[in-house]
Design a protein around this motif. Sequence first.
Motif: not given
Ligand SMILES: C[S@@+](CC[C@H](N)C(=O)[O-])C[C@H]1O[C@@H](n2cnc3c(N)ncnc32)[C@H](O)[C@@H]1O
Length: 251
Positions: A24-26, A52, A77, A82, A111-113, A133, A135-137
Motif C-alpha cells: 500500500g501507499m499510506s 475509505e 470502495f 488494479w 467506481d465512485t465517480g 479517507h 484516496d481514490g483517483e
Molecule cells: C493510492 S491507491 C490507495 C492506497 C491505499 N489507500 C493504501 O493506503 O494503501 C488508489 C486506489 O484507488 C483506486 N481507484 C482509482 N480510481 C477509482 C475510482 N474511480 N473509484 C474507486 N476506486 C478508485 C485504485 O484502484 C487504487 O487501488
Amino acid sequence: MTGFQSGIPAVDAYLADGFDGVRGMSSRFSATICAHLMRRQSEMGIRGSVAEIGTFEGRFFIALGLALAEREHAYGFDLFTWPDDKVLDRFTENARRNGLAEQRFTPRPFDTGTLDVETFAGLTGRAPLRFIHVDGEHSPEALGHDLMLAHANLHPQGLICLDDMLHPGYPFLVVTVHDYLRAHPDMRLMCVIDREDIVAAPKFLICRADAVRLYETDLMATFKSQHFILGGDAMGHHCVVLTPNPRIAEV
Ligand SMILES: C[S@@+](CC[C@H](N)C(=O)[O-])C[C@H]1O[C@@H](n2cnc3c(N)ncnc32)[C@H](O)[C@@H]1O
C-alpha cells in the motif's frame, strides 16, 4: 519514535507487526495518528462508521477497521481491478490475517465517480460517517466528486482525510481542495500530516470549523515530539502540522 502509538492495542499490534506485510501507499506515521483520532472520537462519544475511497489491498483500511467501536462498520470502495483482478482477494486475505473480522467490513467494488450522494449513503449504512479517507483517483475532477460524496455523508464532528496532498506526482491536486474549502467556509483544514516518503505522501485532515477544538489541542499534546510548532497557514486559519522529524532549516 518511542511511545508513538494510537493507544488502541489492536491497531498498535497491527502497525508494529502486520502493516509492512500489506502492500500500500499510506504511511505508518499517518495511520497511527488517524487511529488515535478515532480513539479520541470514541472517547468523546462521536459514533459512526468509516469509509475509505481507494482501499487497494487494505493497508490503511485495516487500521481504521481495527479502531472501530461496537456496532460500527468499515466500508472500502475501490475498482479492485488494479494492478490485476486478484486485488480484492488479497484485500480480504490481508484483513483476515490481521484480525479484522469479516462482519466488521464490506468491500464496495464501485467506481465512485459514478455514485451520487444518495447512492453512496445507501452503500455506507445510511448514517453519518465519522471518518472518511479519500484516496481514490487523483484527478481534480475525481477528487472534487469524492469530496462532495464525503462532505454530504460526514458526521457533524467527523473527519475527512485526504491522501497524497503535496505529492510531487500530483502537484496541483491541492487546488481542488482549495476550491472545496472556498465553497464550504464552514470547513477547515485542521491538520497536515507530513510525508514519510514519496510513496507515503502527506495527508490533510478536514473538519467543520466548530469541531477543530475537539482535535487540535489534543493532537499537539499527544504528538508533542512530532509537532512542528510553527504550524501551517491554512487560508487565514492556523492548522496543526505533524511531521516525523520536526525542525526548521538551519541558517
Ligand atoms: C493510492 S491507491 C490507495 C492506497 C491505499 N489507500 C493504501 O493506503 O494503501 C488508489 C486506489 O484507488 C483506486 N481507484 C482509482 N480510481 C477509482 C475510482 N474511480 N473509484 C474507486 N476506486 C478508485 C485504485 O484502484 C487504487 O487501488
